[in-house]
Structure formats: C-alpha cells, structure tokens
Design a protein around this motif. Sequence first.
Motif, PDB file in Angstrom:
ATOM      1  N   HIS B 164      29.610  43.053  43.766  1.00  0.00           N
ATOM      2  CA  HIS B 164      29.325  44.466  43.489  1.00  0.00           C
ATOM      3  C   HIS B 164      30.229  44.936  42.347  1.00  0.00           C
ATOM      4  O   HIS B 164      31.446  44.740  42.398  1.00  0.00           O
ATOM      5  N   PRO B 165      29.638  45.549  41.315  1.00  0.00           N
ATOM      6  CA  PRO B 165      30.381  45.808  40.075  1.00  0.00           C
ATOM      7  C   PRO B 165      31.720  46.509  40.252  1.00  0.00           C
ATOM      8  O   PRO B 165      32.732  46.059  39.716  1.00  0.00           O
ATOM      9  N   LEU B 166      31.742  47.578  41.022  1.00  0.00           N
ATOM     10  CA  LEU B 166      33.011  48.301  41.152  1.00  0.00           C
ATOM     11  C   LEU B 166      34.031  47.497  41.948  1.00  0.00           C
ATOM     12  O   LEU B 166      35.230  47.577  41.685  1.00  0.00           O
ATOM     13  N   VAL B 167      33.556  46.738  42.917  1.00  0.00           N
ATOM     14  CA  VAL B 167      34.475  45.883  43.680  1.00  0.00           C
ATOM     15  C   VAL B 167      35.086  44.841  42.740  1.00  0.00           C
ATOM     16  O   VAL B 167      36.302  44.631  42.721  1.00  0.00           O
ATOM     17  N   ALA B 168      34.213  44.208  41.940  1.00  0.00           N
ATOM     18  CA  ALA B 168      34.691  43.204  40.978  1.00  0.00           C
ATOM     19  C   ALA B 168      35.735  43.799  40.045  1.00  0.00           C
ATOM     20  O   ALA B 168      36.770  43.186  39.769  1.00  0.00           O
ATOM     21  N   SER B 169      35.464  45.007  39.582  1.00  0.00           N
ATOM     22  CA  SER B 169      36.366  45.616  38.609  1.00  0.00           C
ATOM     23  C   SER B 169      37.703  46.004  39.236  1.00  0.00           C
ATOM     24  O   SER B 169      38.768  45.789  38.642  1.00  0.00           O
ATOM     25  N   ARG B 170      37.664  46.544  40.446  1.00  0.00           N
ATOM     26  CA  ARG B 170      38.925  46.935  41.088  1.00  0.00           C
ATOM     27  C   ARG B 170      39.727  45.707  41.529  1.00  0.00           C
ATOM     28  O   ARG B 170      40.956  45.729  41.535  1.00  0.00           O
ATOM     29  N   LEU B 171      39.033  44.620  41.882  1.00  0.00           N
ATOM     30  CA  LEU B 171      39.747  43.378  42.188  1.00  0.00           C
ATOM     31  C   LEU B 171      40.427  42.858  40.922  1.00  0.00           C
ATOM     32  O   LEU B 171      41.582  42.437  40.947  1.00  0.00           O
ATOM     33  N   ALA B 172      39.701  42.918  39.798  1.00  0.00           N
ATOM     34  CA  ALA B 172      40.284  42.471  38.527  1.00  0.00           C
ATOM     35  C   ALA B 172      41.496  43.311  38.162  1.00  0.00           C
ATOM     36  O   ALA B 172      42.465  42.817  37.572  1.00  0.00           O
ATOM     37  N   GLY B 173      41.454  44.602  38.523  1.00  0.00           N
ATOM     38  CA  GLY B 173      42.556  45.497  38.186  1.00  0.00           C
ATOM     39  C   GLY B 173      43.679  45.496  39.214  1.00  0.00           C
ATOM     40  O   GLY B 173      44.699  46.143  39.038  1.00  0.00           O
ATOM     41  N   GLY B 174      43.476  44.758  40.318  1.00  0.00           N
ATOM     42  CA  GLY B 174      44.538  44.654  41.320  1.00  0.00           C
ATOM     43  C   GLY B 174      44.715  45.894  42.172  1.00  0.00           C
ATOM     44  O   GLY B 174      45.763  46.108  42.767  1.00  0.00           O
ATOM     45  N   THR B 175      43.684  46.743  42.287  1.00  0.00           N
ATOM     46  CA  THR B 175      43.834  47.967  43.074  1.00  0.00           C
ATOM     47  C   THR B 175      42.981  47.966  44.345  1.00  0.00           C
ATOM     48  O   THR B 175      42.769  49.009  44.947  1.00  0.00           O
ATOM     49  N   LEU B 176      42.479  46.808  44.703  1.00  0.00           N
ATOM     50  CA  LEU B 176      41.646  46.706  45.907  1.00  0.00           C
ATOM     51  C   LEU B 176      41.920  45.362  46.566  1.00  0.00           C
ATOM     52  O   LEU B 176      42.129  44.360  45.884  1.00  0.00           O
ATOM     53  N   ARG B 177      41.926  45.365  47.895  1.00  0.00           N
ATOM     54  CA  ARG B 177      42.085  44.109  48.637  1.00  0.00           C
ATOM     55  C   ARG B 177      40.939  43.943  49.615  1.00  0.00           C
ATOM     56  O   ARG B 177      40.485  44.921  50.213  1.00  0.00           O
ATOM     57  N   LEU B 178      40.482  42.704  49.791  1.00  0.00           N
ATOM     58  CA  LEU B 178      39.400  42.414  50.733  1.00  0.00           C
ATOM     59  C   LEU B 178      39.963  41.649  51.930  1.00  0.00           C
ATOM     60  O   LEU B 178      40.820  40.782  51.765  1.00  0.00           O
ATOM     61  N   HIS B 179      39.434  41.956  53.117  1.00  0.00           N
ATOM     62  CA  HIS B 179      39.910  41.328  54.337  1.00  0.00           C
ATOM     63  C   HIS B 179      38.736  40.881  55.198  1.00  0.00           C
ATOM     64  O   HIS B 179      37.767  41.620  55.356  1.00  0.00           O
ATOM     65  N   GLY B 180      38.826  39.691  55.761  1.00  0.00           N
ATOM     66  CA  GLY B 180      37.811  39.197  56.692  1.00  0.00           C
ATOM     67  C   GLY B 180      38.370  39.160  58.100  1.00  0.00           C
ATOM     68  O   GLY B 180      39.366  38.470  58.352  1.00  0.00           O
ATOM     69  N   TRP B 181      37.729  39.903  59.009  1.00  0.00           N
ATOM     70  CA  TRP B 181      38.213  39.990  60.392  1.00  0.00           C
ATOM     71  C   TRP B 181      37.121  39.567  61.371  1.00  0.00           C
ATOM     72  O   TRP B 181      35.933  39.675  61.091  1.00  0.00           O
ATOM     73  N   VAL B 182      37.571  39.103  62.548  1.00  0.00           N
ATOM     74  CA  VAL B 182      36.646  38.891  63.666  1.00  0.00           C
ATOM     75  C   VAL B 182      37.269  39.521  64.920  1.00  0.00           C
ATOM     76  O   VAL B 182      38.436  39.252  65.240  1.00  0.00           O
ATOM     77  N   TYR B 183      36.476  40.357  65.591  1.00  0.00           N
ATOM     78  CA  TYR B 183      36.932  41.016  66.821  1.00  0.00           C
ATOM     79  C   TYR B 183      36.395  40.232  68.013  1.00  0.00           C
ATOM     80  O   TYR B 183      35.200  39.938  68.087  1.00  0.00           O
ATOM     81  N   LYS B 184      37.304  39.861  68.912  1.00  0.00           N
ATOM     82  CA  LYS B 184      36.904  39.093  70.094  1.00  0.00           C
ATOM     83  C   LYS B 184      36.732  40.049  71.268  1.00  0.00           C
ATOM     84  O   LYS B 184      37.728  40.539  71.841  1.00  0.00           O
TER      85      LYS B 184
END
Lengths: 221, 221, 221, 221
Positions: B164-184
């Motif tokens: 997603h364009p804005l996600v890509a751009s904010r990741l490139a700029g270092g102002t966004l972090r992505l997290h993968g979670w699983v709830y048991k």
Amino acid sequence: MQKLIQGIHEFQRSIFRPQRELFEKLASGQSPDTLFITCSDSRINPNLITQTAPGELFIIRNAGNIIPPHSPHVGGEAATIEYAVAVLKVKDIIICGHTHCGAMKAVVDPKGLEELPRVAAWLAHTEATRQIIREHYQHLEGHARITATVQENVLVQLEHLRTHPLVASRLAGGTLRLHGWVYKIETGEVFAFDPEQRQFVPVTEARLPAPPTPVSHFQSI
Amino acid sequence: MQKLIQGIHEFQRSIFRPQRELFEKLASGQSPDTLFITCSDSRINPNLITQTAPGELFIIRNAGNIIPPHSPHVGGEAATIEYAVAVLKVKDIIICGHTHCGAMKAVVDPKGLEELPRVAAWLAHTEATRQIIREHYQHLEGHARITATVQENVLVQLEHLRTHPLVASRLAGGTLRLHGWVYKIETGEVFAFDPEQRQFVPVTEARLPAPPTPVSHFQSI
Amino acid sequence: MQKLIQGIHEFQRSIFRPQRELFEKLASGQSPDTLFITCSDSRINPNLITQTAPGELFIIRNAGNIIPPHSPHVGGEAATIEYAVAVLKVKDIIICGHTHCGAMKAVVDPKGLEELPRVAAWLAHTEATRQIIREHYQHLEGHARITATVQENVLVQLEHLRTHPLVASRLAGGTLRLHGWVYKIETGEVFAFDPEQRQFVPVTEARLPAPPTPVSHFQSI
Amino acid sequence: MQKLIQGIHEFQRSIFRPQRELFEKLASGQSPDTLFITCSDSRINPNLITQTAPGELFIIRNAGNIIPPHSPHVGGEAATIEYAVAVLKVKDIIICGHTHCGAMKAVVDPKGLEELPRVAAWLAHTEATRQIIREHYQHLEGHARITATVQENVLVQLEHLRTHPLVASRLAGGTLRLHGWVYKIETGEVFAFDPEQRQFVPVTEARLPAPPTPVSHFQSI
C-alpha cells in the motif's frame, strides 16, 4: 506500543484468569447472534457500549461503517456478511454510525480528499448520503449537518445491505432483522432508527423491527 | 437483542458516568497511535486484550484479518489504511490473527466453500498462505495445521500491507512499524512474530522491529 | 527491417554455426536458474550485460519493469512468474531497473500521461514509488530525482513480487532469493541493493541475500 | 548468481570499454524502430539472433509471446505497446514465437495446468489457437502439432495486436507494419509469415507487408 504489551500482561492477570472457563469454552467455537457493523474510529468499542462478552458480537469495522451494495467484485464486507449469515446464522445485523465521524465530515466537506484518493474512492459508496444532504438539509450547518449525514448514511448503508443476496433472502424469510444505530460519543447514548416514527430515538424507546414472521410475497394470480 | 439494549443501559450507568470527562474530551477528536487489524470473530475484543481505553486503537475487522494488496480497485481496507496513515498518522500497524479461526479452517480445508461464493472469492487473497501450507506443512495435521495457517497468514497479509503506497512510503521514511500477532483464545496469550528468530514468540519476549530511523535508499550512482 | 534480416543471416553464419552443438542441445529443453525482470527499453540487453548464453536467463520485459501485486486478475507477469517458479524452479529472481528510464520519468513528471491512458493505468502499480518520492526526495531534482525513482521503484516492485503465492512459498522454504538491481547505461555498471546497508552498491560489493536455509515460521503455541 | 556477477565484470572489461562512446550516447535517449515481442524462454536472445546493438529493439517478453486483445483492464502488454507506438513511434512490430515452446505444449496438452492456475488463466488468450488446432490439425501429432500451434498462435496474437487502438490507427494510416516470425532453436533459422503465400517461409524469402501507404477506408456514398 509498550503500553499495549503491558496491557496484554494486565489482561492475562486480571481478566483472563478469573474467567478462564469462559475463554476455554470459547475455543471450541463461536455462536454470536449479532453482526455489528461500525466505524474504525478508535473512540468506539462495541463490546463496551453494549456490555457484551467475548463470543457475543461478530464485528465488521471500516472507515465510515460503509457496506458497498452487492456487486460482482467481492470485498471484505460482502464476504464477511456472507459468513455471518450463512455460517453463523446471525439473527440481527446492526449498522452503527457515530457522532463526530471523520468520514462523514469528508462527505459534507470533501476538501482535502484530493490528497486521499483511496478514501475518496471508498466514499463513492456514500454518494446517496451526499445527495440526500444536498437536497434536503441545506438549512443545517456545522455539527447538525454532520449529525444528519451520520444518520442518513446509516440508512443508506442499510439499503446497501439489503442488496446482498443472503440478506435479501433471510429478510424475505423473516429470519433476520436489520437495525440502524447512532452512538453519541459525548453522552454515551445510543439512538436507533424507529421505522414507524421514521426518526432516530433513544434505543430503549425504539420499537424493534416487526418480529420476524415469514411472509411470502408471492400471490397466485 | 434485548440483552444488548440492557447492556447499553448498564454501560451508561456504570461505565460512562464515572468516566464522563474522558468521553467528553474524545468528542473533540481522536489521535490513536495504532491501527489494529483483526478478524470479525466474536471472540476477539482488541481493547479488552490490550486493556486500552476508547481513543487508543483504530480498528479494521473483516473475516480472516485479510488485507488485499494495493490495486486500482479500492476496498474498505485500502481506504481505511490510507485514512489511518495519512490523517491519523498512526505509528504502528498490528495484524492480529487468532487460533480456531473459521476463515483459516476454510483455507486448509475448502470443502463447503462452493456454497459460499463470496467467502471463496475473498480467500483468493490467502492464496499465498495456502501455497505455503501445501508446500511446507504437509507433516502437520488438525489443530497444528490450522495454527500454522493462522501464523503464516498473518505474515502473508503483512506482505500485502507493504504494497500500500502510504505504508511503503512511511516504512521507507522510518516513521511506521508493522507487527504480526496471533491471539490464542484458550489461554489469553498473544504471540508476536520476531523477525530475527523468524518465529512467533510470547509478545513480551519479542524484539520490536528496528526503531524507526529514517534511512534513504537513494545512492547517487 | 532490412537490417534485422541481414542480421539474422549474419547470426546464422558467424554465431550459430560455431556453436551448433549448444543450440541443438537447447532444443531438448531449458533449465535456467534465474528469472530476470527488466524494462522493455531498447538499450538493455540482459544477456549482454551478464555475458550469459542462450539457456541461462528466463526473461520478463515490460515498460518500467513493473510487477503488479498478486490479484485475482491474472496478467502476463503473474503467469510467467508462476511458470518460472513452479515449472523451471528458478533459484533467483532479479528485478533490474535502469538509469534514464522513460517510465520512471513519467512517474516523477506525469505531464503528457493524459495522452497515454494505458501507460497511465499501468503506472498505477508505481503509486508507492510516487508516494515515496513525494515524501522523501523533495530535495532532489533532475537526474538525481529520476535515479532515486528508479531505485525506489525496484524495491517497490520487489515488495509486489513477494505477494505472489509461489514466490511467498519458496521464500518461506528458503529455496528462492530476490535481488534488486539498477543498470547504469552510461557507465555499464550494475548496482545491487544491499539489504544490510539499505543502499544500492556496486553489484560486486553487495552482500547476497542470506543463503537460503529453510526456516519454518510455525511455532506450536 | 556468482556467474552473472562475473559476467557483468567481463562485460565491463571487454564489451563496454571498447564501445564506450555508443553507451554514453545511448544515455541521452533511445529511438528504436522496432517493437520485438517474444517469449520469456531463456533460449531466445532477440539481439543475438538479429545481431542488433543496444538501442535497436524495444522488447516485450512474457510466457508464450501472448498479447491480450484490447480491453478496459490494462496490463503490461497494452501499456508497453502504447508507449512504443505513441512515444517511440516504432515502424515495425514483430511477434516472434519459437519451436519447443513450453506454453504452446500446454495449449496442445493442458494436463498439469490444474497445478498452474495463473498459467491456465493466461492461456485463455490462446483459446483461438487451441480452437484452430482442434478443428484443423487433428492429423498432426507430436512435434509437428506443437510447431503448428506455435505458428498459428503467432497469427492469433497478431490479430489481438490489431485490436489495440493505436496499432489499429497507425495501420489505417499506413505508418506501422506487423510481422509474424518463428525462431527455430535447433537450426538458428527464422521464418516469417508471408501474407501472400499464407505460409511461414525463411525470413530472407518472405515478402514484407505492403509498403505503408496511407489508404482511407472511407468511401463517400
């Protein structure tokens, strides 16, 4: 982020342990009676405002509590509605808007949307709302105009919902009811659309949609 | 339905009144730091498991916590992500799957899907998950196979999110972090994907993604 | 056209005859190790710049070396990638952009695109590239801005590539590596993205992606 | 991979340096006369078989040298053709198939395609080829049947090419010529479709399409 992780710790200690049995039982399956469709807005917690426990509400959330009408192009909303109706056999679907909705503000005043092409494309599904506001609410301004938009949009999205094949069929069969709600953030009140008064009234005073009795439209002629 | 309406009454009495100030303040706007993407499943309450208050989590929910990759066809997910990143400027996005997920069971065992054409179409966005399970998890069966599917699907949807364009751009700029979670569901535990260990580990033990420091990829050549 | 026909004559005389055995052997089948994705630009000859013989590079070429993300709508790129990974079992995929790319100039400066509706539609798949340039490269102008676009676009298209089911699965299994390259027309140099330095560096100095060791993401939870 | 990197080194030393002037001149722009459309197959090098230098051939490559007909859904082929015709103003477009084509083998014998859903979807654009083979080439078997498929498919894809708006217009204006070629891997020969003989003949013997003289279809009536 650190706050969320501490929150999980706190959840395990003070919420999960005392109710361990409920959670363990939930692992075997869910059977919610209600599909609750609301906005992504961080100020809404459907389980909090209805005081429901895990297992009771199946939930769709997106910007503006928008449900595109049935179309050959399937999105997350159409698939999730199908799952709720066909597999979970929910008996009620609630679309719940809310005051101070950012998406509805953009419907009333689209300036800024040129910078948000995907939000603008998504709001194409509120075109009927926009038209209603333009033609019938010219006399309202500011907060009142936005609240009218929130209310009318709930009704517009309910019409969209009726176009989904399984919803249409279960409505015809009298085994599903639809509800239009608006949550008022500043007072904690919930208003429901009363089909007879054709108004949003406090949810405790709203008549429920007619009890689901199967009525055939077919008339031998 | 009657239970929900009583719940609203109870909410107003025991929750809203004592925290009236918080709710009144929220009426003036939201500024959540986190976009939380999870399944519509009734057994999940994101605010409950992270012990967060109204105003803290912007939430997308659909069947299977699926995010279609960027495409010219805009759905609710793409629009809501754009709103979260561009307008709310969230700092973290979490995709949170969960054990015993009905959508993931259908990925593993698609029988019954022929009756659910829209769910089947929606699960086209889990094709990579299905491929990974087919190629790498033939040795797992039953519950373990479904849990592997839940975990791999979180990672697949994170890859979709990156397109997603804005996600890509904010990741490139270092102002966004992505997290993968699983709830048991059965234990109330939350597991997070640790990129270094390449495993899901208890969320309290997972290393966070590298602190967001802006690094330009551009190299004059 | 006449020049091409004379060239074929010359090819048969001076290239084919001395290497007849290679060509005859190739008739029985191909087994390239590498899928090379590059621009349609006439100034690029992948076999020339890598000094590879017929049989070594499986090649996709389109304007802008663009790979749409996985979607239910299948184009030539998705089908050709599937063939390369599933049937030929390539071990490496290279996306190779190049300096002075006409498509990337149009990303930076879209004037003229209104006359090219299909090019404009195709460049929707560079929306993330455009966003990154707008947000992070305002300080660059002219040639440097275009080169930054070329570099960032290679990385964006690599993210798209990761969403293709078989690519995702082989990456999960550790049997496939992805590489981002930029070819500099004016010097004949090739630069590769080094994931550790997060920069494009001369290809001879770039660390290769981690050796493909299969690591299962699954963690019994 | 290491071999490719050594090849780049060798290219810079023995190819680039002696021709530095050509490459430096190419940095200022490309003006190829020909769009060359061929298969991704690793055994084909268009510049090698036509003995052309960088700057001479604009190239599209995908599995099966397939060009979907004009449609509202724009893929890489449509966009790249538009760029070649409108911006580069190419005078000739060649579609070049080849013997022993894996995609054409799958057209003749689709077993195995159920494992390759995207290849199968892509080959929907060879449905006319398949029909022609089924109806007119029942008497051919084995290699001959596959070669007939290769030849007929080149002609089918040329028809698709004619449906692209700019191609249609330039053909009507007499400023573009289309050519159907087949490259025979085992002998290095190239065959061209001769519209008068309605046969593929050695390229050196094929009559070129009528010289492009603008002819109006319009007749005042």
